[in-house]
Structure formats: structure tokens, C-alpha cells
Design a protein around this motif. Sequence first.
Motif, mmCIF file in Angstrom:
data_model
loop_
_atom_site.group_PDB
_atom_site.id
_atom_site.type_symbol
_atom_site.label_atom_id
_atom_site.label_comp_id
_atom_site.label_asym_id
_atom_site.label_seq_id
_atom_site.Cartn_x
_atom_site.Cartn_y
_atom_site.Cartn_z
ATOM 1 N N ASP A 32 0.843 -1.191 0.000
ATOM 2 C CA ASP A 32 0.000 0.000 0.000
ATOM 3 C C ASP A 32 0.889 1.256 0.000
ATOM 4 O OD1 ASP A 32 -2.438 1.365 0.144
ATOM 5 O OD2 ASP A 32 -2.450 1.359 2.339
ATOM 6 N N HIS A 33 0.621 2.177 -0.915
ATOM 7 C CA HIS A 33 1.335 3.468 -0.976
ATOM 8 C C HIS A 33 2.857 3.349 -1.021
ATOM 9 C CE1 HIS A 33 -2.205 6.003 -0.534
ATOM 10 N NE2 HIS A 33 -2.637 5.178 0.391
ATOM 11 N N HIS A 72 -7.883 9.854 3.813
ATOM 12 C CA HIS A 72 -7.489 8.864 4.815
ATOM 13 C C HIS A 72 -7.901 9.296 6.222
ATOM 14 C CE1 HIS A 72 -4.430 7.776 1.609
ATOM 15 N NE2 HIS A 72 -5.026 6.633 1.858
ATOM 16 N N HIS A 116 -9.295 4.795 -2.258
ATOM 17 C CA HIS A 116 -8.602 4.893 -0.963
ATOM 18 C C HIS A 116 -9.466 5.700 -0.005
ATOM 19 C CE1 HIS A 116 -4.354 3.528 -1.797
ATOM 20 N NE2 HIS A 116 -4.935 3.390 -2.974
ATOM 21 N N ASN A 153 -10.289 0.374 -0.126
ATOM 22 C CA ASN A 153 -9.254 0.303 0.907
ATOM 23 C C ASN A 153 -9.791 0.634 2.292
ATOM 24 O OD1 ASN A 153 -7.488 -0.174 -1.171
ATOM 25 N ND2 ASN A 153 -6.067 1.467 -0.629
HETATM 26 ZN ZN ZN Z 1 -4.596 4.862 0.866
#
Ligand code: ZN
Length: 310
Positions: free
Chosen positions: A82-83, A180, A212, A255
Motif C-alpha cells: 500500500d502506498h 485517509h 482509498h 481500501n
Molecule cells: Zn490509501
Amino acid sequence: PLVTTREMFKKAAEGKYAIGAFNVNNMEIIQGIVEAAKEEQAPLILQVSAGARKYAKHIYLIKLVEAALEDSGDLPIALHLDHGEDFEICKACIDGGFTSVMIDGSRLPFEENIALTKKVVEYAHERGVVVEAELGKLAGIEDNVKVAEHEAAFTDPDQAAEFVERTGVDSLAVAIGTSHGAYKFKGDPRLDFERLQKIVEKLPKDFPIVLHGASTVLPEFVEMCNKYGGNIPGAKGVPEDMLRKAAELGVRKINIDTDLRLAMTAAIRKHLYEHPDHFDPRQYLKDGRDAIKEMVKHKLRNVLGCAGKA
Ligand code: ZN
Ligand code: G3H
Ligand code: 13P
Ligand code: NA
């Protein structure tokens, strides 16, 4: 078995549902998620951030996921970075057993994001690994911010098409108003579905789109945290209906990290509050793991639509 996301995304496009991608950091989190996916017979993406690799070490996470695979029969599970912020971390994960990596060049100018993504795609595809990239900057839609400012941060549909074409990437994370963490919206939740629809139209047919910042921030867990000694006022996530709509339109990977954190913390807070004499970590970690399992089952069945699709 350990798989890439290729087949799961293809089937998800046919059935118009989304696969859950859950962030993992330790054994209890992995067990809670995998138990849920087993019981719901849902294809699964376990994802690991740079922070997770730093906390637990790459090798521990790999071995835990290997154990989960051995313990879950035919269930298809993808292991995803992830990322990933640079080529090096993507390479380390491709070489180190992951089947999918995200190269997140969303902070870079368009051409630099393309160049970096292309480099990772080339390395990954030669080794049978798939790649997710990101275009646009995650930010909530706020009433007091001018439309022009959203336009600048959110994913441009024409650019998305050019980006996918020039990089050969396998999936694309887009910015349409999610962010996020546990504080996604100040006012009413809003996502730019018109933009999502345009992105879908410009991309190749059934191209997998990733969302996300897609935790719903379940009020049940926020309230439980606050009741048992926590202090997280004003937390707000993406309503379940909006996630269903996103899947209907073409989002294939959703996500989720914050909801896992909240479920685990709420259950542990409650346990310790109700049992001040307990100090065996197995007692409260079990409650944390159970809370994750039930929450993930609910998502798979009632929100993502991927239950029974394994
Ligand atoms: Zn993310
Ligand atoms: O996108 C961020 C994920 O929630 C992972 O968070 O970098 O703190 O592990 P982290
Ligand atoms: P949340 O913070 O909404 O759970 O988003 C997680 C995420 O996007 C991980 O990449
Ligand atoms: Na990712």
C-alpha cells in the motif's frame, strides 16, 4: 492460494462488486480479516504499508500471510504493498513475495508520476506482479472551498486515460472526495460521482478503479471508544450507500484501514474497562480480533458485495 488481483478484478467487473483491501499490521488483525473472508467465502486483498513493514518487519508479515494461506484452503488472497513511495520499496516487495504493489506517485507532476509508474510496471510485470498507481490528491469536498480547488486536486478523467495508456498500469486509485483517517468530512459526506462516471467512461472497458480512504468510520465503534475512555469526537467516514454506488459505477478495490483500527481499539478499551483485573494480553486481544472479524464480515456481505465470490 496466493494470487494477483487480475482474476478477482475481472470477476468483480462482471458482477459489479468490489474487493476489500484491508491493511494488516499484526497477527490478530490478519487472523480477524482472514477468518471473516473464509466464513464469507470472499476473495481478499491483504495490504501492507511502509509503516506496517517498519512496525512488524517484512519477514514477519510474509510469514503470517503464509500461515493465513495455509489455514484458508482455496481462498484467493492477494498480498499488496500500500502506498509505495519509490521504486526501491516496490522492488523489495516484488522480490520479497508480494503479488501486487502500489506505486504512489500522486505527489509528483504528471510526467514524473508516469515515468516512475512505468519503471515499476516494467519490473513488476516481468515477475508476474501487478501494479496500482494513483492520480490526483485525496481531499474531502468542503463547502467553503471553491469548485476550482477541487478540480485541481481531483483526478482528471482525460489525464487518467492518458496515464493508464502510457504506463500499462493494472489499476488506478482516483481522488473523488475521500481522504485517509477518521475525519473525512466536516459537513455532509459528498463524493464526486459525476467525475467517477467520466473516469470510467474514458478508461478501457472494465478497468479496475481503486478507492482509498474508504472507511465508513462506524459510529458504533467511535461511540464505544469514547464511552470507555477514548476521545475521538467528530469522526466521520464514507456512508455505506456511497461505497455501494462506487462499486456499481466501477470501483473494484476498496481500501479499509481506519475501520480496523477503530474496531480493535473500541473492543480492547471496552474489555479493559470492564475487566480492570485482566492483564493477560490474550484476553483483550481476542476481543479486538473478534471485533475485526465481525466488522469485516459485515463489509464483505453487506457493503462490498464480494461474499460468496471466492
Ligand atoms: Zn490509501
Ligand atoms: O493509507 C494509509 C493507511 O491507512 C496505512 O497507514 O501508513 O499508518 O500504516 P500507515
Ligand atoms: P481509511 O483511512 O479510510 O481506512 O483508508 C485506508 C487506505 O486508503 C489505505 O491505503
Ligand atoms: Na494500495
